[in-house]
Design a protein around this motif. Sequence first.
Motif, short mmCIF file in Angstrom:
data_model
loop_
_atom_site.label_atom_id
_atom_site.label_comp_id
_atom_site.label_asym_id
_atom_site.label_seq_id
_atom_site.Cartn_x
_atom_site.Cartn_y
_atom_site.Cartn_z
N VAL A 1 1.01 -1.31 -0.02
CA VAL A 1 0.07 0.16 0.09
C VAL A 1 0.92 1.37 0.01
O VAL A 1 1.88 1.23 0.77
CB VAL A 1 -1.11 -0.06 1.15
CG1 VAL A 1 -1.99 1.11 1.13
CG2 VAL A 1 -1.69 -1.48 1.25
N ILE A 2 0.72 2.15 -1.16
CA ILE A 2 1.78 3.00 -1.25
C ILE A 2 0.98 4.56 -1.47
O ILE A 2 0.07 4.75 -1.89
CB ILE A 2 2.50 2.79 -2.57
CG1 ILE A 2 3.15 1.34 -2.68
CG2 ILE A 2 3.71 3.84 -2.93
CD1 ILE A 2 3.36 0.88 -3.92
N ASP A 3 1.70 5.47 -0.74
CA ASP A 3 1.49 7.05 -0.81
C ASP A 3 1.79 7.48 -2.36
O ASP A 3 2.93 7.60 -2.69
CB ASP A 3 1.84 7.86 0.16
CG ASP A 3 1.61 9.16 -0.01
OD1 ASP A 3 0.99 9.91 -0.89
OD2 ASP A 3 1.76 9.97 1.25
N PRO A 4 0.82 7.76 -3.17
CA PRO A 4 1.19 8.39 -4.62
C PRO A 4 1.83 9.46 -4.70
O PRO A 4 2.35 9.72 -5.68
CB PRO A 4 -0.35 8.19 -5.24
CG PRO A 4 -1.19 8.53 -4.27
CD PRO A 4 -0.88 7.80 -3.02
N SER A 5 1.80 10.04 -3.72
CA SER A 5 2.40 11.65 -3.57
C SER A 5 3.90 11.50 -3.29
O SER A 5 4.93 12.35 -3.55
CB SER A 5 1.55 12.56 -2.68
OG SER A 5 1.93 12.16 -1.48
N THR A 6 4.39 10.38 -2.59
CA THR A 6 5.83 10.19 -2.07
C THR A 6 6.30 9.09 -2.56
O THR A 6 7.71 8.94 -2.57
CB THR A 6 5.65 10.48 -0.42
OG1 THR A 6 5.08 9.18 -0.09
CG2 THR A 6 5.21 11.73 -0.13
N GLY A 7 5.48 7.96 -2.68
CA GLY A 7 6.26 6.69 -3.17
C GLY A 7 6.45 5.90 -1.87
O GLY A 7 6.70 4.55 -2.03
N ARG A 8 6.58 6.17 -0.66
CA ARG A 8 6.54 5.66 0.56
C ARG A 8 5.28 4.56 0.85
O ARG A 8 4.43 4.87 0.45
CB ARG A 8 6.62 6.52 1.62
CG ARG A 8 7.83 7.48 1.52
CD ARG A 8 8.18 8.21 2.93
NE ARG A 8 9.31 8.77 2.99
CZ ARG A 8 9.69 10.25 2.48
NH1 ARG A 8 8.54 10.93 2.01
NH2 ARG A 8 10.91 10.58 2.48
#
Length: 354
Positions: free
Chosen positions: A102-109
């Motif tokens: 599960v990934i934050d699309p704004s940071t890639g984290r």
Amino acid sequence: MKQHIIPLLLLSVILVTGCKKEPKPDTPVTPDTTSTPAYLLSEGSWGGNDAGISLVDLNTGSIVLDWFEAANGRGIGDLAQDLVHYGNRLYATVFTSNTLEVIDPSTGRSIKQIDMGNRGPRYIAPKDGKIYVSCYDKTIVRIDTLSLAIEATCPLSGMQPEQLCVIGNNLYVCNSWQYDANGSSVYDSTISVVNLASFSETSLISVGRNPGRIKAIDDHRFIVSCTGDYGQHPAQTLIVDINSNTQTPLPVAATNFDLYGNTLYYYRTSYDAQYLPTASIYKLDLNTLQPEPILQDFWSSLPYAYSINVQPSTGNLFVCNSPYTSNADLYIFSTEGTLLHKVEGGILSSKVVF
């Protein structure tokens, strides 16, 4: 990639692991708010633990390879199978690593790496705050997007499931193939219908041999690509009307496809005696069902076509050419067929997500 064709590619996989990549950024890269980003999923080589997600700037055609790895200080794992942008998150299945990232699309984290046990997660379909994942242990797993926990598991009666889609209150799941007791491949010919309310399989729809790719067209039709058995049952692509219980085959079968409005974009891959591929690319009006060849000037550059995606906001077409012995190339075309950008991706780039 289907497991049973992997052994044919072992030599190529060995070569892939030695391919040169572009340098990775030293720090995580956040998409520019003035740009239009896309996310490129690369499966990676079998056993290479080199799958990746890259960030593509659609305004400039530039790419940040291994964007996920730069943001997290680790790779995403072994054989990334699917990537979906749902709500404010990216979800990626990693087949051999048995994880859902599960990934934050704004940071890639990474927000969470969900352990999928030994299920073998394949493809994702979202609906009403839930993520549904097909798994090679012949189940569908439901995950809540708030708690990011596995809520329930639905057993299937078919063989190993591949892609799935949602129409109304049901999931439609491709049952593909498996090995028999002698180690030979045997093929299914069914679509499982799973009721979302009861989260149980309620029926089977018979289609062509070895269904693998499926997409909802509207509230009563889906399109499904059946690979065949590589023998007496050839590949075919069907439009299935669940209201009338009718099936209409396309004149030219699709290896992979995407929809844009009432138009289907797809390619068909064929192989010669030396197993060298040729890809032919078409668009098809879903009313007339007549395929029209497109991008013919580029067919010779795309023999290893491995994905085709349409940008919903523009209709631009994205095709990945993914040889097994080198990094992939992503070709970006306008709706008129003009080449806008060509960028180098990762190993076996297989999907573009917007």
